[in-house]
Design an enzyme around this catalytic site. Structure first.
Site, short mmCIF file in Angstrom:
data_model
loop_
_atom_site.label_atom_id
_atom_site.label_comp_id
_atom_site.label_asym_id
_atom_site.label_seq_id
_atom_site.Cartn_x
_atom_site.Cartn_y
_atom_site.Cartn_z
CG ASN A 8 140.60 105.99 90.82
OD1 ASN A 8 139.85 105.89 89.85
ND2 ASN A 8 141.74 106.66 90.79
CE LYS A 10 144.28 104.46 89.50
NZ LYS A 10 145.72 104.44 89.66
CG HIS A 93 144.28 110.44 90.09
ND1 HIS A 93 145.34 109.95 89.37
CD2 HIS A 93 144.02 109.53 91.06
CE1 HIS A 93 145.71 108.78 89.90
NE2 HIS A 93 144.92 108.51 90.93
CD GLU A 95 146.43 107.05 87.25
OE1 GLU A 95 145.20 106.99 87.03
OE2 GLU A 95 147.04 106.21 87.90
CD GLU A 148 145.94 108.78 95.10
OE1 GLU A 148 145.49 107.67 95.38
OE2 GLU A 148 145.83 109.28 93.97
N GLY A 154 150.19 102.66 91.79
CA GLY A 154 150.21 101.56 90.84
C GLY A 154 151.54 100.80 90.78
CB SER A 186 150.96 100.47 96.35
OG SER A 186 151.43 100.74 95.04
N GLY A 207 143.24 101.99 94.10
CA GLY A 207 143.12 101.72 92.67
C GLY A 207 143.04 100.22 92.42
P1 PGA Z 1 146.79 102.17 93.23
O1 PGA Z 1 146.13 103.53 92.73
O2 PGA Z 1 146.03 101.74 94.47
O3 PGA Z 1 146.62 101.20 92.09
O4 PGA Z 1 148.22 102.46 93.56
C1 PGA Z 1 145.74 104.53 93.63
C2 PGA Z 1 145.23 105.75 92.91
O5 PGA Z 1 145.76 106.08 91.84
O6 PGA Z 1 144.28 106.40 93.35
#
Ligand code: PGA
Length: 223
Positions: A8, A10, A93, A95, A148, A154, A186, A207
């Site tokens: 992803n 983003k 998601h 976000e 998640e 993140g 992460s 991510g």
């Molecule tokens: P991250 O994001 O691997 O940077 O923690 C994962 C995601 O939001 O899908």
């Protein structure tokens, strides 16, 4: 069951950076015998990545889909348009729930649009309650659920593989069928296998660690 590794991106990368990324993704068929890779870039980069992704045997996904079909919906990209370029789409998601106020209801419309256009929804949830609100839209459908936890996204602080496995097991019980269940938050080349070796976790949603092609290649290798 192949291990599914979904990147992803983003809201990252320009067209030049995307071209460079895929050039450096020196993957060979051997690495992909029991793994499936899906890259979800911003919409603008899908056409740029398509040909090379095909050559490499990796699939593309979108990061959003309109909850409506074609028509007067300024700013939206609909399922029929996405289907021309991608086979998967991320929905729900955290976000989008947080920054764009997306509620379960609109997410369910998005799932419906994806399925109506033969696009596999990658439904992100951060709790089992959320899953219950989406359950009737994904049951008996080709869908992927990604667990998640909010505090793991993140932050560099992933969930423990044991806890992620417990949640994955419950997701499987709720859905009561063979479904791809991913862990996200992460994930890195260093910890990916701790998650993918768990019996109910079929892959990861990545991510940050997907943005650097070297780190992502290493992650694929270690998964
Ligand atoms: P991250 O994001 O691997 O940077 O923690 C994962 C995601 O939001 O899908």
């Amino acid at each position: 069951m192949k291990k599914l590794i979904i990147a992803n991106w983003k809201s990252n990368k320009t067209s030049i950076e995307a071209e460079e990324w895929i050039k450096q993704l020196t993957i060979d068929n051997l690495q992909l015998t029991n793994k499936e890779i899906v890259v979800c870039p911003p919409f603008t980069l899908l056409p740029i990545l398509k040909e090379k992704a095909n050559e490499l045997g990796i699939k593309l996904g979108a990061q959003n889909i309109s909850p409506f079909g074609e028509g007067a919906f300024t700013g939206e990209v609909n399922g029929e348009q996405i289907k021309e370029l991608a086979d998967f789409v991320i929905v729900g998601h955290s976000e989008r729930r947080k920054n764009f106020g997306e509620k379960d209801e609109v997410i369910n419309r998005k799932i419906e649009q994806a399925i109506a256009n033969s696009i596999v929804p990658i439904l992100c949830i951060s709790s089992l309650d959320q899953l219950i609100n989406h359950k009737s839209y994904i049951i008996n459908q080709k869908a992927i659920v990604a667990y998640e936890p909010l505090e793991a996204i993140g932050t560099g602080n992933p969930d423990t593989p044991e806890n992620a496995e417990q949640v994955a097991k419950k997701i499987r019980e709720i859905n009561n069928e063979a479904m791809y269940i991913l862990y996200g938050g992460s994930v890195s080349s260093g910890n990916v296998n701790d998650f993918t070796k768990m019996p109910n976790i079929n892959g990861v949603l990545v991510g940050n660690a997907s943005l650097d092609p070297k780190e992502f290649l290493e992650l694929i290798k270690n998964a």
